[in-house]
Design a protein around this motif. Sequence first.
Motif, PDB file in Angstrom:
ATOM      1  N   THR A 307       0.842  -1.199   0.000  1.00 61.17           N
ATOM      2  CA  THR A 307       0.000   0.000   0.000  1.00 61.17           C
ATOM      3  C   THR A 307       0.879   1.253   0.000  1.00 61.17           C
ATOM      4  O   THR A 307       2.069   1.190   0.320  1.00 61.17           O
ATOM      5  N   ILE A 308       0.272   2.405  -0.324  1.00 60.26           N
ATOM      6  CA  ILE A 308       1.055   3.647  -0.310  1.00 60.26           C
ATOM      7  C   ILE A 308       1.496   3.985   1.113  1.00 60.26           C
ATOM      8  O   ILE A 308       2.544   4.605   1.311  1.00 60.26           O
ATOM      9  N   LEU A 309       0.724   3.540   2.095  1.00 63.79           N
ATOM     10  CA  LEU A 309       1.088   3.775   3.493  1.00 63.79           C
ATOM     11  C   LEU A 309       2.339   2.988   3.852  1.00 63.79           C
ATOM     12  O   LEU A 309       3.266   3.515   4.489  1.00 63.79           O
ATOM     13  N   ASP A 310       2.394   1.738   3.424  1.00 55.08           N
ATOM     14  CA  ASP A 310       3.564   0.903   3.703  1.00 55.08           C
ATOM     15  C   ASP A 310       4.787   1.395   2.926  1.00 55.08           C
ATOM     16  O   ASP A 310       5.901   1.413   3.459  1.00 55.08           O
ATOM     17  N   TYR A 314       8.247   2.509   4.661  1.00 55.54           N
ATOM     18  CA  TYR A 314       9.529   1.886   4.294  1.00 55.54           C
ATOM     19  C   TYR A 314      10.543   2.930   3.853  1.00 55.54           C
ATOM     20  O   TYR A 314      11.716   2.872   4.255  1.00 55.54           O
ATOM     21  N   GLN A 315      10.109   3.889   3.024  1.00 53.54           N
ATOM     22  CA  GLN A 315      11.037   4.925   2.555  1.00 53.54           C
ATOM     23  C   GLN A 315      11.595   5.723   3.726  1.00 53.54           C
ATOM     24  O   GLN A 315      12.782   6.027   3.785  1.00 53.54           O
ATOM     25  N   ARG A 316      10.745   6.049   4.693  1.00 49.34           N
ATOM     26  CA  ARG A 316      11.199   6.783   5.885  1.00 49.34           C
ATOM     27  C   ARG A 316      12.055   5.889   6.781  1.00 49.34           C
ATOM     28  O   ARG A 316      13.070   6.332   7.318  1.00 49.34           O
ATOM     29  N   ALA A 317      11.596   4.674   6.983  1.00 51.77           N
ATOM     30  CA  ALA A 317      12.312   3.624   7.728  1.00 51.77           C
ATOM     31  C   ALA A 317      12.444   3.886   9.227  1.00 51.77           C
ATOM     32  O   ALA A 317      12.693   2.964   9.999  1.00 51.77           O
ATOM     33  N   TYR A 582      10.992   0.736  10.981  1.00 56.61           N
ATOM     34  CA  TYR A 582      10.467  -0.206   9.995  1.00 56.61           C
ATOM     35  C   TYR A 582      11.053  -1.616  10.133  1.00 56.61           C
ATOM     36  O   TYR A 582      10.342  -2.604   9.876  1.00 56.61           O
ATOM     37  N   PRO A 583      12.326  -1.788  10.525  1.00 52.96           N
ATOM     38  CA  PRO A 583      12.839  -3.155  10.712  1.00 52.96           C
ATOM     39  C   PRO A 583      11.992  -3.971  11.687  1.00 52.96           C
ATOM     40  O   PRO A 583      11.825  -5.183  11.503  1.00 52.96           O
ATOM     41  N   ASP A 584      11.433  -3.324  12.708  1.00 59.04           N
ATOM     42  CA  ASP A 584      10.573  -4.034  13.659  1.00 59.04           C
ATOM     43  C   ASP A 584       9.300  -4.523  12.977  1.00 59.04           C
ATOM     44  O   ASP A 584       8.781  -5.596  13.300  1.00 59.04           O
TER      45      ASP A 584
END
Length: 726
Positions: A307-310, A314-317, A582-584
């Motif tokens: 999704t655009i939310l995911d 991810y981009q922000r991380a 995001y790794p979590d």
Amino acid sequence: MDKKIRKPIKNEKDFLGKILKILSQSPNKVFNYKQIAAKLELDDTKSRNQIIKDLKLLASSKKIVESEPGKYLVIAVSQDYYEGTIDMTSRKTAYFICDEFTEDVFIPTNNLNRALDKDKVKVYVYNRRKGKRPEGEVIEVIERDKTEFVGVIDIQANFAFVSTANPKMYTDIFIPKDKIGEAENGDVVLVKIEDWPKRADSPFGSVIRVLGKPGEHNTEIHAILAEYGLPSDFPVEVEVYAQKLDTTIQESEIAKRRDMRDTLTYTIDPKDAKDFDDALSFKKLENGNYEIGIHIADVSYYLEEGTILDDEAYQRATSVYLVDRVVPMLPEVLSNFACSLRPNEEKYTFSAVFEVSPAAQVINQWFGRTVIYSDQRFAYEEAQYIIETKDNTIPVDISITGESYVVSDEIVEATLKLDELAKILRKKRMANGAISFDKVEVKFNLDAAGEPEGVYFKVSKDANHLIEEFMLLANRKVAEYIGKQKKTFVYRIHDEPNEDKLIAMQAVISKFGYKIDLRNKGDISKSLNALMEEVNGKKEQNLIDTLAIRSMSKAKYSTDNIGHYGLAFDYYSHFTSPIRRYPDVMVHRLLQYYLDGGKSVDEEVYETKSQHCSNMESLATNAERDSIKYMQVKYMQDHQDEEFLGVISGVTEWGIYVEIVSNKCEGMVRIREIKDDYYTFDEKQYALVGATSNSILQLGDEIFVKVKNADLVKKQLDFHFLRRAE
């Protein structure tokens, strides 16, 4: 039209490198002197004669070969060409970082050939003889690390230049008149480099965003974010998507989860926290053991892959914690509401539940999705009060409610037992070789406008350690559970310390009478812990803590599990903060997938994601550090007439760095500003030595200083030297 005559190259020493570069860029092509002259855009007799001589010289030194009379070909000696990254200095020179060299390769200014800091480059390395420092020349910029820069625009009649405050950016950026946009002279702007013409001294770019006027609070904070390519707001479409999510708690979803709503559960967080992504539950078992649950916000339930939310998360991380604000990884509807484990609300969680003995041994473990109800929200100060006093009445001066209140006996009992178990876990961890870095954190009291009113220091106490130990337990056990199955996973890894950095640190701390044991790796962690304990509370503590941290390797995310040196864990992951990391989120998804019986996923895909998250974490850390420096400078602007006691925290050939004892703000005293003698830098002593008096200014010395200049844009403090402390 008259033929344009190029001027000869002034410095004939430049010819050798330039000729070699031309031949190296086309290793399979032969060149005569005329072709090389044309490449160099030279057609005067003197230059052509020099080219002929240098071709003969290069051939005699076996750098090139004369394949037929008058025609030359580079000798392809592959070991002379390497790929790596550029590490610029503030003196317009650089070092080439490459795994194949034990020492960094020096790149003189005239050999940079348009390479910028952190660019991936191809370099020709020479001076590789024993005893000689290797030097190199950039042959090709393979990939720019960044093309967007923040700086102040200077607008002329038909063009503009943007100069940055970054000391590693050695050139300004030329902006054509039609690419200035809405910028006004003196504005802070974000520019994008678009081209760097062959004979241009500066790269060409365009203004893509006006950030504001220099020195204004919001301008400088947004400039910090822009400098590291970090966002300040969410795209509208992402906010709209998040607002449309169903965040209600559904009975149908509860039925799929372990229901732990009746188990005593509460959170302990900083008093100013907006999101609560972890909670602890506590239950005494009939066999004398304890059931302890570490409950983490189930972000992956709302954050659907693809999704655009995911994609945005991810981009922000990572969330970015600046001195006056948080730039969250997730929109507020999730980070502060749906996913936040707020008191007296039911929440979906992902949990690690342990049966723990009174000796803090893990007897049983369970991982899975749950639903919880948080009975209480505590600040660290409130939990600390309970631990220290065993009292159940929280006084007004530390209460986050603003008034005194009574805590249930159940929660007091749970907090005291959790503290007891945490202390056992911590003691075991230290005995196994974990390193304790309790570095003092500088915090600011800000008024409503974000102006600094005061400075205070954040110190970890028992309540902080309580939460830390149980978060570490969950992270370790989740990683161990998957790691022993030999399935692809995202680990948090930390390599052994850099030996060269430890030796350099030893040289500095010896000036204060300290030492670390470097004889074998097993003793290093014990020795570092002993050092941390010894310097605790002393004037040089912050300096030595900083040196020790810098001597360590950087922790990062990877699918290649090498363990975590600093924590002394064979397996470690990040499971406990998916609202802000995001790794979590990836760990939650993988854990659930494997709990459902899934096969091992593609390692290469997750390694790429891990590297991205590590890179974004590094940028966020740099931005956070810059925001603290900015606020320190801003704070000191209002204290320019005061004298401060400081400790010399660094010594260089151009002056001394001084850290103020009362607020940890650091600035420089230029060597020329010290008027009581003529001082020179003594590298062996890490000191400035007076020419006539032989008086010494060295690391750890206390002196009095006063603010000379506070530069908000450069985030730099300059001090006047007043006198030595008696």
